[in-house]
Write a protein that holds these residues in place. Structure first.
Motif, mmCIF file in Angstrom:
data_model
loop_
_atom_site.group_PDB
_atom_site.id
_atom_site.type_symbol
_atom_site.label_atom_id
_atom_site.label_comp_id
_atom_site.label_asym_id
_atom_site.label_seq_id
_atom_site.Cartn_x
_atom_site.Cartn_y
_atom_site.Cartn_z
ATOM 1 N N LYS A 18 12.396 0.149 7.721
ATOM 2 C CA LYS A 18 13.539 -0.332 6.501
ATOM 3 C C LYS A 18 12.707 -1.016 5.563
ATOM 4 N N ASN A 19 11.794 -1.733 5.929
ATOM 5 C CA ASN A 19 11.046 -2.881 5.192
ATOM 6 C C ASN A 19 9.913 -2.237 4.354
ATOM 7 N N ILE A 20 9.100 -1.080 4.943
ATOM 8 C CA ILE A 20 8.042 -0.833 4.155
ATOM 9 C C ILE A 20 8.034 0.303 3.307
ATOM 10 N N GLY A 21 9.370 1.174 3.083
ATOM 11 C CA GLY A 21 9.403 1.801 1.983
ATOM 12 C C GLY A 21 8.635 3.249 2.342
ATOM 13 N N ALA A 22 8.226 3.742 3.591
ATOM 14 C CA ALA A 22 7.888 5.055 3.377
ATOM 15 C C ALA A 22 8.944 6.185 3.488
ATOM 16 N N SER A 23 8.694 7.452 2.902
ATOM 17 C CA SER A 23 9.387 8.548 2.784
ATOM 18 C C SER A 23 9.947 9.169 4.193
ATOM 19 N N GLN A 34 0.784 -1.357 0.073
ATOM 20 C CA GLN A 34 0.020 0.142 -0.021
ATOM 21 C C GLN A 34 0.848 1.316 -0.040
ATOM 22 N N ILE A 35 2.004 1.234 0.690
ATOM 23 C CA ILE A 35 2.908 2.300 0.746
ATOM 24 C C ILE A 35 3.428 2.697 -0.685
ATOM 25 N N ASN A 36 3.974 1.521 -1.120
ATOM 26 C CA ASN A 36 4.660 1.543 -2.479
ATOM 27 C C ASN A 36 3.588 2.138 -3.303
ATOM 28 N N LEU A 37 2.267 1.771 -3.475
ATOM 29 C CA LEU A 37 1.193 2.060 -4.306
ATOM 30 C C LEU A 37 1.083 3.678 -4.092
ATOM 31 N N LEU A 38 1.087 4.369 -3.018
ATOM 32 C CA LEU A 38 0.910 5.723 -2.594
ATOM 33 C C LEU A 38 2.080 6.459 -3.040
ATOM 34 N N GLU A 39 3.351 6.008 -2.668
ATOM 35 C CA GLU A 39 4.487 6.502 -3.206
ATOM 36 C C GLU A 39 4.704 6.851 -4.537
ATOM 37 N N LYS A 40 4.425 5.835 -5.242
ATOM 38 C CA LYS A 40 4.686 5.546 -6.898
ATOM 39 C C LYS A 40 3.655 6.752 -7.544
ATOM 40 N N ASN A 41 2.462 7.126 -6.699
ATOM 41 C CA ASN A 41 1.451 8.072 -7.200
ATOM 42 C C ASN A 41 1.735 9.465 -6.646
ATOM 43 N N GLY A 42 2.666 9.695 -6.046
ATOM 44 C CA GLY A 42 3.348 10.974 -5.381
ATOM 45 C C GLY A 42 2.929 11.387 -4.266
ATOM 46 N N VAL A 43 2.303 10.341 -3.295
ATOM 47 C CA VAL A 43 1.678 10.618 -2.025
ATOM 48 C C VAL A 43 2.890 10.231 -1.115
ATOM 49 N N LYS A 44 3.647 11.077 -0.479
ATOM 50 C CA LYS A 44 4.662 10.818 0.463
ATOM 51 C C LYS A 44 4.310 10.113 1.773
ATOM 52 N N VAL A 45 4.600 9.224 2.325
ATOM 53 C CA VAL A 45 4.347 8.500 3.465
ATOM 54 C C VAL A 45 5.194 8.691 4.555
ATOM 55 N N LYS A 46 4.426 9.267 5.535
ATOM 56 C CA LYS A 46 5.226 9.276 6.793
ATOM 57 C C LYS A 46 4.674 8.159 7.980
ATOM 58 N N ALA A 47 5.552 7.043 8.214
ATOM 59 C CA ALA A 47 5.200 6.396 9.165
ATOM 60 C C ALA A 47 5.468 6.882 10.630
ATOM 61 N N MET A 48 4.634 6.424 11.515
ATOM 62 C CA MET A 48 4.797 6.811 12.781
ATOM 63 C C MET A 48 4.884 5.484 13.749
ATOM 64 N N TYR A 49 5.856 5.694 14.606
ATOM 65 C CA TYR A 49 6.004 4.485 15.658
ATOM 66 C C TYR A 49 6.103 4.921 16.887
#
Length: 162
Positions: A44-49, A9-24
């Protein structure tokens, strides 16, 4: 949600120009050294910006606050900022949690730098680093990296130039 599904899902968003910030969040009541290590590896494994790492904080007025009232170590509201452990954790100390948060940021930034080098993307660690709320970032830098406010504000000015 399974890691593979998150990554997809993150790769799909990032590919379409939506920068994802993951919070932990570190320091959940049942967290241990092994769960903190696993949390460091997840970004490291999910690809968020971007990534942000915080400390579990039972805020006054919430159900969690009521659950932890007997375990609270401070009643100063300025310490309830997601960078301080404000209760007696059964498995972890404040120092251990802070060390893992520092490791998590360095690990994420190292991954971001390597990814950008190998994909010929513009290296923009400033944006990866400064995606969080200013108050949390200021507290984090002052506590973990001993960088003064002038440098932090300079970083924000540089960000506005991009």
């Amino acid at each position: 949600i399974e890691t593979n599904k998150q990554k997809k899902q993150i790769n799909l968003l990032e590919k379409n120009g939506v920068k994802v910030k993951a919070m932990y969040i570190f320091g959940y009541p049942n967290d241990s050294i092994s769960s903190l290590k696993a949390t460091i590896n997840l970004p490291k494994n999910i690809g968020a910006s971007g990534a942000q790492f915080n400390v579990f904080t039972p805020y006054p007025g919430t159900l969690a606050y009521g659950d932890y009232k007997e375990k609270l170590t401070t009643f100063k509201y300025e310490n309830y900022d997601q960078t301080n452990l404000v209760f007696k954790h059964k498995n972890l100390s404040k120092i251990i949690i802070n060390k893992f948060i520092t490791k998590a940021y360095f690990s994420f930034l190292k991954k971001t730098l390597i990814k950008n080098i190998f994909t010929n993307q513009k290296i923009n660690l400033w944006k990866s680093l400064f995606l969080g709320p200013p108050d949390i970032l200021a507290a984090l830098f002052l506590k973990h990296f001993k960088i003064n406010i002038l440098f932090l504000n300079l970083g924000r000015v540089v960000l506005n130039l991009f």
